[in-house]
Every structure is written in C-alpha cells, then in structure tokens.
Design a protein around this motif. Structure first.
Motif, short mmCIF file in Angstrom:
data_model
loop_
_atom_site.label_atom_id
_atom_site.label_comp_id
_atom_site.label_asym_id
_atom_site.label_seq_id
_atom_site.Cartn_x
_atom_site.Cartn_y
_atom_site.Cartn_z
N SER A 94 -8.92 -43.68 23.17
CA SER A 94 -7.51 -43.59 23.57
C SER A 94 -7.02 -42.17 23.30
CB SER A 94 -6.72 -44.61 22.77
OG SER A 94 -5.45 -44.11 22.47
N THR A 95 -6.37 -41.58 24.28
CA THR A 95 -5.77 -40.25 24.10
C THR A 95 -4.53 -40.18 25.00
OG1 THR A 95 -6.19 -37.87 24.32
CG2 THR A 95 -7.45 -39.28 25.75
N ASN A 96 -4.12 -39.02 25.40
CA ASN A 96 -2.94 -38.93 26.26
C ASN A 96 -3.14 -37.90 27.37
OD1 ASN A 96 -2.41 -36.41 24.97
ND2 ASN A 96 -1.61 -37.58 23.26
N ARG A 97 -2.13 -37.81 28.24
CA ARG A 97 -2.28 -36.99 29.44
C ARG A 97 -2.43 -35.51 29.11
NH1 ARG A 97 1.66 -38.55 34.19
NH2 ARG A 97 3.23 -37.70 32.81
N LEU A 98 -1.78 -35.08 28.04
CA LEU A 98 -1.87 -33.66 27.66
C LEU A 98 -3.25 -33.30 27.13
CD1 LEU A 98 1.48 -32.88 25.83
CD2 LEU A 98 0.65 -31.84 27.91
N GLY A 99 -3.86 -34.24 26.40
CA GLY A 99 -5.04 -33.86 25.65
C GLY A 99 -6.36 -34.44 26.13
N TYR A 100 -6.35 -35.16 27.25
CA TYR A 100 -7.61 -35.83 27.60
C TYR A 100 -8.70 -34.85 28.03
CZ TYR A 100 -6.91 -35.59 32.70
OH TYR A 100 -6.76 -35.15 33.99
N LYS A 101 -8.29 -33.71 28.62
CA LYS A 101 -9.29 -32.71 29.02
C LYS A 101 -9.96 -32.09 27.79
CE LYS A 101 -7.44 -31.46 33.47
NZ LYS A 101 -6.77 -30.47 34.29
N ALA A 102 -9.15 -31.90 26.76
CA ALA A 102 -9.70 -31.35 25.50
C ALA A 102 -10.71 -32.31 24.91
CB ALA A 102 -8.56 -31.08 24.53
N VAL A 103 -10.39 -33.60 24.96
CA VAL A 103 -11.31 -34.61 24.40
C VAL A 103 -12.61 -34.64 25.20
CG1 VAL A 103 -11.59 -37.05 23.86
CG2 VAL A 103 -9.39 -35.99 23.54
N LEU A 104 -12.48 -34.58 26.53
CA LEU A 104 -13.68 -34.59 27.38
C LEU A 104 -14.56 -33.37 27.10
CD1 LEU A 104 -12.19 -35.71 30.81
CD2 LEU A 104 -13.79 -36.97 29.43
N ALA A 105 -13.91 -32.23 26.89
CA ALA A 105 -14.68 -31.00 26.62
C ALA A 105 -15.33 -31.04 25.25
CB ALA A 105 -13.77 -29.79 26.73
N ALA A 106 -14.72 -31.77 24.32
CA ALA A 106 -15.25 -31.79 22.95
C ALA A 106 -16.39 -32.79 22.76
CB ALA A 106 -14.12 -32.12 21.98
N LEU A 107 -16.55 -33.71 23.70
CA LEU A 107 -17.58 -34.76 23.51
C LEU A 107 -19.01 -34.22 23.36
CD1 LEU A 107 -16.42 -37.74 25.77
CD2 LEU A 107 -16.18 -37.47 23.33
N PRO A 108 -19.43 -33.18 24.10
CA PRO A 108 -20.81 -32.69 23.87
C PRO A 108 -21.01 -32.04 22.51
CG PRO A 108 -19.94 -31.86 25.94
CD PRO A 108 -18.82 -32.50 25.24
N PHE A 109 -19.94 -31.70 21.84
CA PHE A 109 -20.09 -31.08 20.51
C PHE A 109 -20.35 -32.12 19.42
CE2 PHE A 109 -17.83 -27.93 23.00
CZ PHE A 109 -18.54 -26.78 22.71
N VAL A 110 -20.26 -33.39 19.78
CA VAL A 110 -20.65 -34.44 18.84
C VAL A 110 -22.17 -34.58 18.93
CG1 VAL A 110 -20.37 -36.85 18.20
CG2 VAL A 110 -18.47 -35.61 19.20
N LYS A 111 -22.86 -34.05 17.96
CA LYS A 111 -24.33 -34.01 18.03
C LYS A 111 -24.97 -35.20 17.33
CE LYS A 111 -24.43 -29.88 19.97
NZ LYS A 111 -24.70 -29.78 21.39
N SER A 112 -24.36 -35.62 16.23
CA SER A 112 -24.98 -36.72 15.49
C SER A 112 -23.92 -37.52 14.74
CB SER A 112 -26.01 -36.19 14.50
OG SER A 112 -25.37 -35.36 13.57
N VAL A 113 -24.26 -38.78 14.48
CA VAL A 113 -23.42 -39.64 13.65
C VAL A 113 -24.32 -40.23 12.58
CG1 VAL A 113 -22.00 -41.73 13.62
CG2 VAL A 113 -21.85 -40.17 15.55
N GLU A 114 -23.99 -40.01 11.35
CA GLU A 114 -24.82 -40.45 10.21
C GLU A 114 -26.28 -39.99 10.38
OE1 GLU A 114 -24.02 -44.59 10.90
OE2 GLU A 114 -22.88 -44.71 9.05
N ASP A 115 -26.48 -38.76 10.73
CA ASP A 115 -27.81 -38.17 10.95
C ASP A 115 -28.62 -38.83 12.07
OD1 ASP A 115 -27.30 -36.38 8.93
OD2 ASP A 115 -28.09 -37.72 7.37
N LYS A 116 -27.92 -39.57 12.93
CA LYS A 116 -28.60 -40.15 14.09
C LYS A 116 -28.15 -39.35 15.31
CE LYS A 116 -28.14 -44.63 12.00
NZ LYS A 116 -27.14 -45.68 11.82
N GLU A 117 -29.13 -38.83 16.03
CA GLU A 117 -28.79 -38.01 17.20
C GLU A 117 -28.16 -38.88 18.28
OE1 GLU A 117 -31.07 -34.14 18.43
OE2 GLU A 117 -32.37 -35.88 18.36
#
Lengths: 183, 143
Positions: B99-122
């Motif tokens: 969930s996000t908003n109209r102002l920030g959804y592009k920022a969220v989409l751009a930031a998704l590839p920078f999530v490389k791992s969660v709890e050391d799981k790729e």
C-alpha cells in the motif's frame, strides 16, 4: 519484445522470462542458442582480442579506460557498444559524445555497478541523442531489475517517460536485431 | 405619469452603475492570490511477486527491507511521503500487495530492486501492476 543486453548467468534465463524479458545477450556466449557477447576492458586498445571475439561470432562490448581507447572504439565498427560506469564517466566529454551520436554507437550502463550519478549522466547523454541502453547485468537473482522498476528508476532520476521507454525497450531491441542480422 | 416612470428608471440605472463601479474598485484593491488546487493524495496498491529459492519469508522483515531501500534511494522525506506497507502477503502464491499513495508509488517501484535479501535469503521483488483499489489488487493477486 523485451531484450536484456547483459546476462552473466545462464541459470537466470527462466527468471528473466517470468519477469517479461524474451531475449538475452549472454556474457561469453552460452550453451543455449542465444547471441553471446564479450566485454573487453583495457588501457591500450586490444585489436587482437577484438579480432578473436569477432571471429568467434560474439558481440563485442568495450569498456574504455583511457581517452585514446575511447576514440579508437568509437571509430571501430567491430565494437557494437561501449560500456559506461563509475570508472570511465570522466571520459565522456562533449566532442566525443557528438562523435558517438554521429557514428550511432550504443552506450550501455550497468545498473548493478553504477552509482546514481552515472545513471543521471547517462540520462543527460541520452537526451543529447546518444543511444543509451540500461542493463542490470545480473549474475544472481537479487541483481535482476524488472522493466517496470527500471523505468521508474529512470523517471525518478529525471528522464522523460517516452525517452526512458525508448532506452529500455527500443534500443536494446535495435541492438539485438543488428546482432541477429550479423549472424 | 410617463415622466415619473422615466425618472425612476434613470435613478435605478444610476444606482446600478454606482454599485458596479464601487465593486470594481474594491476588487482592484484586494491582493490577487492564485488559487492552488492540490490533488488528493489517493491510495495506490502495488501487486508484486517474490522470486526466491526460499518459501518462508517474513513479511515484517520484507516491509522493513523495502522501507530501508526506499530511504537509501530517496531519503526520509520520500519514505514518509510514500509510506509503503505490505498489507497482504500470500506465501503460497509468493505474491503480495504494497500500500502506498499517488505521490510516492513511483519511488516505491524504483526502490524494489534495491531489496536484495530478507533474513540473508536472496529475493527479487517484481512489481506486477499498480491499482487504485484494494479489491482489484486482491483480484490481480489471485490471478
């Protein structure tokens, strides 16, 4: 048809297909019947290595480290694309950029190893008419960029949406078609 | 009689003219402030898929990583503006809704590839579609 111009690991092909890519250029060539590419890096211009790679049927990508090698690579028709990253950003001066635009050279930016400043500069070069291609060049799953994320990343860094779409969809396809025509 | 009617009409006409001229003068004296209309910052829902070799991914950690990636990319201002939250996550389908908003959804989409791992799981977060209603987002997630 969406093309990923750099892939370092063949095992990632199913994942890229799931995301929406349909064609790939695999670094060093691969067992899968796709077009291979070779990225060369050198201070002095490696004529021999380029000949060898070209004769093997690979697409030659070159990452110049000096101004001389950049000038030579711009004038060499065997090299199809020049790689831009943090190490050689300072070489891209206005006269050379104009020459690259005139020669129709492609410039590839690796998103995984480029800072935001490099990408921003590549966008400026793209606005001047340079054929810019943005590639994630992944070797593992976490380095893959989906096309939607690429587009939004470029938009956030100041690109206009029609140009960003051209850089992500049209120019990689053009590069791939040129390569296919050479085979 | 006719003269009286003409006089009344003249008086009414003069009063109207006086009123209009005074009104125009008072309007000229007022400072003109441009009226700014801000579009309402409506909600946006990003349907995403998780590509990973591991099935057991903690949602809280994933949300934390998304927020950290966004903060790293665009700073705390845009993190506060976009305020991404993983509202739904289906481990079976390996997909969810942010969930996000109209102002920030592009920022969220751009930031998704920078999530490389969660709890050391790729992992790889792949945005599928952005919608304006949660109902449609749920429908897309089920497809």
């Amino acid at each position: 048809m969406l093309v990923e111009t750099c892939l370092r690991n063949e095992a990632l092909i199913p994942i890229l297909k799931k995301i929406g890519y349909s064609s790939f250029l695999i670094e060093g060539g691969g067992a899968v019947a796709t077009i291979g590419r070779i990225t060369l890096t050198a201070e002095k211009y490696p004529h021999g290595e380029i000949d060898k790679a070209f004769s093997r049927g690979h697409l030659v990508f070159f990452r110049p480290n000096s101004r001389d090698s950049l000038i030579k690579v711009i004038n060499d028709e065997r090299v199809c694309c020049i790689v831009l990253d943090n190490t050689n950003l300072h070489l891209y001066k206005r006269p050379l950029v104009r020459l690259m635009v005139r020669k129709g050279k492609f410039v590839e930016v690796w998103l995984r190893s480029s800072s935001h400043e490099v990408v921003r500069r590549a966008i400026e070069l793209g606005n001047r008419g340079l054929k810019t291609v943005f590639s994630s060049c992944p070797s593992k799953i976490s380095e893959v960029w989906s096309p939607i994320s690429k587009l939004n990343y470029l938009l956030i860094l100041g690109a206009s949406s029609p140009l960003a779409l051209t850089w992500i969809y049209s120019f990689p396809l053009e590069l791939y078609r040129n390569a296919s025509a050479n085979y | 009689m006719l003269q009286l009617i003409i006089d009344i009409l003249l008086i009414v006409w003069l009063v109207t003219l006086t009123y209009l001229s005074f009104r125009r003068k008072s309007e000229e004296l007022k400072p003109k402030v441009p009226r700014l209309t801000l579009r309402k910052n409506k909600k946006r829902y990003i349907v995403f898929k998780v590509l990973s070799d591991h099935d057991d991914i903690n949602v809280q950690d994933m949300e934390k990583q998304i927020r950290m990636a966004l903060q790293e990319l665009l700073g705390k201002v845009w993190l506060d503006i976009s305020n991404p939250r993983v509202v739904i996550y289906d481990p079976g389908r390996m997909s969810g809704i942010i969930s996000t908003n109209r102002l920030g959804y592009k920022a969220v989409l751009a930031a998704l590839p920078f999530v490389k791992s969660v709890e050391d799981k790729e992992i790889l977060l792949v945005p599928v579609r952005t919608t304006g209603s949660l109902k449609k987002a749920k429908h897309l997630m089920r497809q």
